[in-house]
Write a protein that holds these residues in place. Structure first.
Motif, PDB file in Angstrom:
ATOM      1  N   LEU A 141      12.094  39.867  56.229  1.00 11.89           N
ATOM      2  CA  LEU A 141      10.958  40.704  55.840  1.00 11.89           C
ATOM      3  C   LEU A 141      11.103  41.174  54.394  1.00 11.89           C
ATOM      4  O   LEU A 141      10.127  41.176  53.631  1.00 11.89           O
ATOM      5  N   ALA A 142      12.321  41.535  53.989  1.00  9.02           N
ATOM      6  CA  ALA A 142      12.564  41.948  52.602  1.00  9.02           C
ATOM      7  C   ALA A 142      12.343  40.779  51.641  1.00  9.02           C
ATOM      8  O   ALA A 142      11.794  40.960  50.548  1.00  9.02           O
ATOM      9  N   TRP A 143      12.747  39.576  52.033  1.00  9.49           N
ATOM     10  CA  TRP A 143      12.526  38.393  51.185  1.00  9.49           C
ATOM     11  C   TRP A 143      11.031  38.149  51.002  1.00  9.49           C
ATOM     12  O   TRP A 143      10.571  37.860  49.896  1.00  9.49           O
ATOM     13  N   LEU A 144      10.273  38.247  52.088  1.00 15.14           N
ATOM     14  CA  LEU A 144       8.821  38.078  51.991  1.00 15.14           C
ATOM     15  C   LEU A 144       8.210  39.135  51.068  1.00 15.14           C
ATOM     16  O   LEU A 144       7.331  38.838  50.261  1.00 15.14           O
ATOM     17  N   ALA A 145       8.674  40.370  51.183  1.00 16.50           N
ATOM     18  CA  ALA A 145       8.151  41.453  50.344  1.00 16.50           C
ATOM     19  C   ALA A 145       8.471  41.227  48.867  1.00 16.50           C
ATOM     20  O   ALA A 145       7.648  41.511  48.005  1.00 16.50           O
ATOM     21  N   ARG A 146       9.665  40.702  48.577  1.00 14.17           N
ATOM     22  CA  ARG A 146      10.028  40.441  47.179  1.00 14.17           C
ATOM     23  C   ARG A 146       9.220  39.289  46.578  1.00 14.17           C
ATOM     24  O   ARG A 146       8.964  39.268  45.386  1.00 14.17           O
ATOM     25  N   ASN A 147       8.810  38.345  47.403  1.00 18.13           N
ATOM     26  CA  ASN A 147       8.166  37.140  46.887  1.00 18.13           C
ATOM     27  C   ASN A 147       6.642  37.115  47.016  1.00 18.13           C
ATOM     28  O   ASN A 147       5.998  36.290  46.380  1.00 18.13           O
ATOM     29  N   PHE A 148       6.087  37.979  47.834  1.00 17.87           N
ATOM     30  CA  PHE A 148       4.635  37.973  48.030  1.00 17.87           C
ATOM     31  C   PHE A 148       4.109  39.408  47.932  1.00 17.87           C
ATOM     32  O   PHE A 148       4.476  40.266  48.749  1.00 17.87           O
ATOM     33  N   GLU A 149       3.263  39.647  46.954  1.00 18.00           N
ATOM     34  CA  GLU A 149       2.735  40.990  46.713  1.00 18.00           C
ATOM     35  C   GLU A 149       1.927  41.506  47.904  1.00 18.00           C
ATOM     36  O   GLU A 149       1.990  42.684  48.228  1.00 18.00           O
ATOM     37  N   GLU A 150       1.177  40.634  48.566  1.00 18.75           N
ATOM     38  CA  GLU A 150       0.376  41.062  49.723  1.00 18.75           C
ATOM     39  C   GLU A 150       1.256  41.583  50.852  1.00 18.75           C
ATOM     40  O   GLU A 150       0.855  42.469  51.608  1.00 18.75           O
ATOM     41  N   VAL A 151       2.465  41.057  50.981  1.00 16.48           N
ATOM     42  CA  VAL A 151       3.405  41.540  51.992  1.00 16.48           C
ATOM     43  C   VAL A 151       4.031  42.843  51.518  1.00 16.48           C
ATOM     44  O   VAL A 151       4.134  43.813  52.267  1.00 16.48           O
ATOM     45  N   ASN A 152       4.420  42.874  50.252  1.00 15.56           N
ATOM     46  CA  ASN A 152       5.084  44.049  49.691  1.00 15.56           C
ATOM     47  C   ASN A 152       4.213  45.302  49.779  1.00 15.56           C
ATOM     48  O   ASN A 152       4.716  46.405  49.926  1.00 15.56           O
ATOM     49  N   MET A 153       2.890  45.135  49.698  1.00 13.65           N
ATOM     50  CA  MET A 153       1.980  46.291  49.722  1.00 13.65           C
ATOM     51  C   MET A 153       1.989  47.025  51.054  1.00 13.65           C
ATOM     52  O   MET A 153       1.620  48.198  51.105  1.00 13.65           O
ATOM     53  N   VAL A 154       2.405  46.383  52.139  1.00 16.99           N
ATOM     54  CA  VAL A 154       2.271  47.009  53.463  1.00 16.99           C
ATOM     55  C   VAL A 154       3.576  47.174  54.235  1.00 16.99           C
ATOM     56  O   VAL A 154       3.574  47.800  55.294  1.00 16.99           O
TER      57      VAL A 154
END
Length: 193
Positions: A141-154
């Motif tokens: 989940l942290a990797w997704l947040a670091r690489n995709f802004e749409e994931v990081n926002m939520v």
């Protein structure tokens, strides 16, 4: 004759004058007084102010920023604010909250699905913030947040602290949901056989 001056109303908005007693009172302290903060009673709350020649005592009643009067005035201002009902308050935020919640749930479910398909463990030995490896679920989940802004926002730091969907209990519930849906799909596919 020394007496109450009506112009004091302009300077001290909280003053109320009683025609019955012939003395002014502090309206906010009268409404919201905390008896523990006025140990011997207060002239502005109980008897009314009668020292007309000592206007400085009116200012002294107000006191410092953390005085009992200022606390009571803050309570009064909060009380007088136009409020909406709980339903209206929740309703105004609910569309945005629901959208973010759905996105957070979707990304958590995608992480669960990936880990289940790969047969990987979800949790690590140490899932603390200082840990180098917080477990596969949180790391993914942290990797997704670091690489995709749409994931990081939520997710993670951008999610409410009581709704991050990363706790091991939530992980178990998501896994159980997948297991239930998979079993249901298999039973439906088998039909009457």
């Amino acid at each position: 004759m020394r007496r109450f001056q009506p112009k004091w109303f302009d300077e001290f908005k909280w003053l109320e004058y009683s025609m019955h007693t012939g003395a002014p009172y502090c309206f906010v302290c009268y409404l919201f007084k905390d008896s523990s903060k006025y140990p011997g009673g207060d002239a502005f709350v109980n008897e009314g102010f009668r020292n007309w020649n000592m206007k400085c005592r009116i200012r002294r009643h107000v006191g410092a920023i953390n005085s009992a009067h200022n606390e009571d005035e803050e309570k009064y201002n909060l009380f007088m604010k136009p409020r909406t009902s709980i339903r209206e308050s929740i309703g105004s935020n609910s569309a945005d909250f629901k959208a973010k919640y759905l996105a957070r749930l979707t990304w958590s479910l995608k992480c669960v699905r990936y880990l289940l398909r790969q047969g990987l463990a979800f949790r690590g030995h140490n899932e603390g913030k200082d840990s180098n490896n917080q477990g596969n679920f949180r790391e993914l989940l942290a990797w997704l947040a670091r690489n995709f802004e749409e994931v990081n926002m939520v997710v993670l730091e951008n999610a409410p602290h009581n709704c991050q969907m990363i706790d091991h209990k939530i992980q178990k519930q998501l896994i159980a949901t997948y297991a239930h849906e998979t079993t249901k799909f298999i039973i439906e596919e088998l039909g009457d056989e």
